[in-house]
Scaffold this motif. Sequence first.
Motif, PDB file in Angstrom:
ATOM      1  N   UNK B  51      36.683  10.386  34.616  1.00 14.64           N
ATOM      2  CA  UNK B  51      36.535   9.875  33.108  1.00 14.64           C
ATOM      3  C   UNK B  51      37.976   9.085  32.690  1.00 14.64           C
ATOM      4  N   UNK B  52      38.872   9.548  33.382  1.00 20.25           N
ATOM      5  CA  UNK B  52      40.222   9.104  32.918  1.00 20.25           C
ATOM      6  C   UNK B  52      41.010   7.799  33.758  1.00 20.25           C
ATOM      7  N   UNK B  53      40.674   8.052  35.231  1.00 16.79           N
ATOM      8  CA  UNK B  53      41.462   7.066  35.944  1.00 16.79           C
ATOM      9  C   UNK B  53      40.630   6.947  37.233  1.00 16.79           C
ATOM     10  N   UNK B  73      44.597   3.504  39.265  1.00 21.81           N
ATOM     11  CA  UNK B  73      45.099   2.958  38.310  1.00 21.81           C
ATOM     12  C   UNK B  73      46.299   3.662  37.398  1.00 21.81           C
ATOM     13  N   UNK B  74      46.412   5.003  37.871  1.00 25.40           N
ATOM     14  CA  UNK B  74      47.074   5.658  37.186  1.00 25.40           C
ATOM     15  C   UNK B  74      48.121   6.504  38.210  1.00 25.40           C
ATOM     16  N   UNK B  75      49.398   6.357  37.713  1.00 22.28           N
ATOM     17  CA  UNK B  75      50.431   6.485  38.917  1.00 22.28           C
ATOM     18  C   UNK B  75      50.735   8.009  39.350  1.00 22.28           C
ATOM     19  N   UNK B  76      50.391   8.957  38.470  1.00 24.93           N
ATOM     20  CA  UNK B  76      50.485  10.319  38.710  1.00 24.93           C
ATOM     21  C   UNK B  76      49.427  10.732  39.567  1.00 24.93           C
ATOM     22  N   UNK B 114      45.152  18.567  34.108  1.00 28.52           N
ATOM     23  CA  UNK B 114      43.983  18.854  32.968  1.00 28.52           C
ATOM     24  C   UNK B 114      42.691  18.795  33.765  1.00 28.52           C
ATOM     25  N   UNK B 116      40.123  17.324  33.795  1.00 28.54           N
ATOM     26  CA  UNK B 116      39.287  16.286  34.285  1.00 28.54           C
ATOM     27  C   UNK B 116      40.180  15.972  35.784  1.00 28.54           C
ATOM     28  N   UNK B 117      41.383  15.855  35.544  1.00 29.88           N
ATOM     29  CA  UNK B 117      42.234  15.538  36.654  1.00 29.88           C
ATOM     30  C   UNK B 117      41.910  16.782  37.842  1.00 29.88           C
TER      31      UNK B 117
END
Lengths: 409, 140
Positions: B51-53, B73-76, B114, B116-117
Amino acid sequence: MLTEEILNIEKIRADFPILSRKVNGHPLIYFDNAATSQTPKQVVDAIVNYYEFHNSNVHRGVHQISQEATDMIENARDIIKEHFNAKKREEIIFTKGTTEGINLIANGFSAILQKGDEIIISALEHHSNIVPWQILCEKTGAKLKVIPITQEGKLDMAAFEKLFSNKTKLVFVAHVSNALGTINPVKEIIAKAHQHGAAVLLDGAQATPHMKVDLQQLDADFYVASAHKMYGPTGIGMLYGKEEWLNKLPPYQAGGEMIDQVTLEKSTYAPLPHKFEAGTPNICGAIAFGEAINYINNIGLDNIAAYEEELLKYATEKLQEIEGLKIYGTSANKAAVISFNIESLHPYDIGSIIDKLGIAVRTGHHCTQPIMDYYQIPGTVRASFAFYNTKKEIDNFVKAVKRAKTMLL
Amino acid sequence: MGIEEIQDEIVDEFSMFDDWMQRYEYLIDLGKSLPLIKEEDKTEERLIKGCQSQVWVHAEMKEDKLIFTADSDAIITKGIIALLIRVFSNQTPQDIAQSSIRFIDEIGLKEHLSPTRANGLVSMIKQLKHYAIAFQAKMN
């Protein structure tokens, strides 16, 4: 100028116990008010009071507490009617929330629309404002037209006027955009639509917590809102419809409360508002919704709007000091919502880091993928403010965002 | 080094941090060192959509070992994949398929993500093991 002292924000904050808790070892800074607002003690007390002393089913009991519960829920309807200045109390329908209100109208229009009829929605809409109309169009053969947006995140009103035809039956826009905060020129939209003989449904989910909405003055045909964005509980909302429109639409769900006479051959429906309130309603939720509106009115929506405007201005200025930060939605007419990105940093990374510092924001596409596609970004970080937020919280938020930027770059 | 030893090593490393900001800093550094998937390999079928990355993972055999590359696309998220790849890459498909991943619970990663992650993490592990099982089947 209004200040935190005049409104006595410290005293207001004491009504919200959640604001004094810690998250990840830091005092909670709650900037996700556009997703759901916090609930003051007064509203929680109303919920507890109902369940402790008045819990019973409504509208049909002969006994005392059923009558009390009935009076309480109908009193809540009156509070809502007064607050939004509806002409009649029968025009206020209790729903589960904004989404159910929209689906109720979409379902009603499926009985009215003919093949080739047209519905206009805007490119600013939340997914829940797009999908019901797509389904309605599939069902009826109606056509969906979309008002484009400008770089500032405003509706392109010149393009809007060109979308009308003699087939336009319904216009649907959000009063305030959830992703960008843009306040749409709804009075103008309604006037234009009425010139073309089209009805207008407004999604008031993001507008109602921030501003006074006068339904008769707006001349909206339908208006929907959610209590949980107005400092009330989740699972309850309201649909306003002009009486003549609500009489035209068929019932949404069938069940108890919505019927008048039932034989095995045919049933007749109850009059408004009960025609649209099948089954036992969310009695406690409705009562708490009324209490939330009383709470807001005690502070005063004009005071709330002025103070939130101050917070928005302050936060916008402070955030813009961060190099590489870009704000999406720059209309002069905005609710207290700031959507932003920093250079190429992913909004999710920024949100995750500041969460560890106790700050709650929303990240992602905010269920508005068409807007994100328009700006060609995966999403934004969205900070949305309420009257219980403070400039000091904004300072700490900006510090946290700066720290996240340093960590991530 | 085997999968078990690498997991021990990661748990050791994370025990040195006092708070989650430090752990995030470390994940971000790891993210920057992730062995990147080639741009042309970032295809729809290698995409694990969240959903997020977004996450892309590619696997190839070198001799009898599986080598993973990835990107996000997200570094974490990249940092988290870097940890998974450190555990799984350069191991045999058999070892990967039979491994049990415990370091995530032991460093408390899941509860600090989170939802989602955390779900994304579960599907990433599944995906990596799928690759191993697929290559194992191919070899037999």
